[in-house]
Enzyme design. Structure first.
Site, PDB file in Angstrom:
ATOM      1  N   TYR A  47       0.843  -1.199   0.000  1.00  0.00           N
ATOM      2  CA  TYR A  47       0.000   0.000   0.000  1.00  0.00           C
ATOM      3  C   TYR A  47       0.876   1.246   0.000  1.00  0.00           C
ATOM      4  O   TYR A  47       0.565   2.231  -0.666  1.00  0.00           O
ATOM      5  CB  TYR A  47      -0.935   0.003   1.221  1.00  0.00           C
ATOM      6  CG  TYR A  47      -1.979  -1.076   1.152  1.00  0.00           C
ATOM      7  CD1 TYR A  47      -3.168  -0.874   0.448  1.00  0.00           C
ATOM      8  CD2 TYR A  47      -1.793  -2.304   1.774  1.00  0.00           C
ATOM      9  CE1 TYR A  47      -4.137  -1.859   0.374  1.00  0.00           C
ATOM     10  CE2 TYR A  47      -2.753  -3.300   1.708  1.00  0.00           C
ATOM     11  CZ  TYR A  47      -3.911  -3.077   1.006  1.00  0.00           C
ATOM     12  OH  TYR A  47      -4.861  -4.054   0.920  1.00  0.00           O
ATOM     13  N   GLU A  71      -1.355 -16.488 -10.229  1.00  0.00           N
ATOM     14  CA  GLU A  71      -0.447 -15.644 -11.002  1.00  0.00           C
ATOM     15  C   GLU A  71       1.025 -15.996 -10.770  1.00  0.00           C
ATOM     16  O   GLU A  71       1.913 -15.309 -11.267  1.00  0.00           O
ATOM     17  CB  GLU A  71      -0.698 -14.166 -10.673  1.00  0.00           C
ATOM     18  CG  GLU A  71      -2.057 -13.694 -11.135  1.00  0.00           C
ATOM     19  CD  GLU A  71      -2.283 -12.208 -10.950  1.00  0.00           C
ATOM     20  OE1 GLU A  71      -1.329 -11.480 -10.582  1.00  0.00           O
ATOM     21  OE2 GLU A  71      -3.421 -11.762 -11.185  1.00  0.00           O
ATOM     22  N   CYS A 109      -6.612  -5.273  -7.692  1.00  0.00           N
ATOM     23  CA  CYS A 109      -6.384  -4.839  -6.313  1.00  0.00           C
ATOM     24  C   CYS A 109      -5.850  -5.981  -5.443  1.00  0.00           C
ATOM     25  O   CYS A 109      -5.278  -5.737  -4.385  1.00  0.00           O
ATOM     26  CB  CYS A 109      -7.656  -4.237  -5.723  1.00  0.00           C
ATOM     27  SG  CYS A 109      -9.108  -5.278  -5.853  1.00  0.00           S
ATOM     28  N   HIS A 110      -6.007  -7.222  -5.909  1.00  0.00           N
ATOM     29  CA  HIS A 110      -5.491  -8.363  -5.147  1.00  0.00           C
ATOM     30  C   HIS A 110      -3.958  -8.392  -5.116  1.00  0.00           C
ATOM     31  O   HIS A 110      -3.376  -9.090  -4.297  1.00  0.00           O
ATOM     32  CB  HIS A 110      -6.025  -9.687  -5.733  1.00  0.00           C
ATOM     33  CG  HIS A 110      -5.647  -9.931  -7.147  1.00  0.00           C
ATOM     34  ND1 HIS A 110      -6.350  -9.378  -8.210  1.00  0.00           N
ATOM     35  CD2 HIS A 110      -4.624 -10.633  -7.694  1.00  0.00           C
ATOM     36  CE1 HIS A 110      -5.782  -9.770  -9.337  1.00  0.00           C
ATOM     37  NE2 HIS A 110      -4.738 -10.517  -9.055  1.00  0.00           N
ATOM     38  N   ASN A 134     -12.536  -0.562  -5.134  1.00  0.00           N
ATOM     39  CA  ASN A 134     -12.364  -0.898  -6.543  1.00  0.00           C
ATOM     40  C   ASN A 134     -13.574  -1.712  -7.011  1.00  0.00           C
ATOM     41  O   ASN A 134     -13.818  -2.796  -6.509  1.00  0.00           O
ATOM     42  CB  ASN A 134     -11.068  -1.701  -6.714  1.00  0.00           C
ATOM     43  CG  ASN A 134     -10.936  -2.326  -8.076  1.00  0.00           C
ATOM     44  OD1 ASN A 134     -11.528  -1.873  -9.050  1.00  0.00           O
ATOM     45  ND2 ASN A 134     -10.154  -3.385  -8.145  1.00  0.00           N
TER      46      ASN A 134
END
Length: 168
Positions: free
Chosen positions: A100, A158, A131-132, A123
């Site tokens: 963040y 990912e 946002c993850h 979001n």
């Protein structure tokens, strides 16, 4: 009072159903775990899977491991600051995480870490606006509107096996 028509579609995913919503041209929302929109108010909800063919195909390709970056017309309605944060989220590459604090630095407001966290939590386009990929400064999986288990699944999907800060 005039009603606004919002179109929607539902797609199955490995992390529960996703409710897609939009104006017929642009994607406005991706909501996890929902199979139908909240009814009522000044909104006339109309299901139309064909309008979401591109979004459905790209999400299926993402979950199938064939897509790393979305290319969809989006309608991100928020404050100027929220839109800045959401644009910065889109710059975080597939398989990369940022804290963040790093995101706050990226939008030119290094002291606005909490505000960045709030914008991140608001979001409206989960997964598509990633946002993850934002984690705590210590590398922890801090809050996620879709739940920490889903966030962990998305990051592993990912290729982020162990979460660690990575500047984007």
């Amino acid at each position: 009072m005039q009603q606004t028509t919002v179109y929607y579609s539902v797609i199955d995913s490995p992390i529960d159903p996703l409710l897609l919503s939009g104006d017929g041209e642009r994607l406005r929302g991706v909501q996890m775990g929902a199979t139908k929109p909240d009814q009522g108010g000044a909104v006339n909800w109309h299901r139309d899977d064909a309008l979401f063919a591109a979004a459905r195909a790209q999400l299926q390709a993402y979950f199938g491991g064939e897509l790393k970056e979305f290319d969809l017309p989006l309608d991100l309605a928020g404050t100027g600051f929220q839109c800045e944060v959401w644009a910065a989220l889109q710059a975080i590459p597939f398989g990369v995480t940022a804290s963040y604090a790093e995101l706050a630095e990226r939008v030119g407001r290094p002291r606005a870490v909490r505000a960045v966290g709030q914008a991140n939590g608001r979001n409206p386009l989960a997964i598509v606006v990633p946002c993850h990929r934002v984690i705590g400064a210590d590398g922890s999986l801090t809050g996620y509107a879709g739940g920490v288990a889903r966030k962990q699944w998305l990051l592993r999907h990912e290729g982020v096996a162990t979460v660690q800060r990575t500047m984007f």
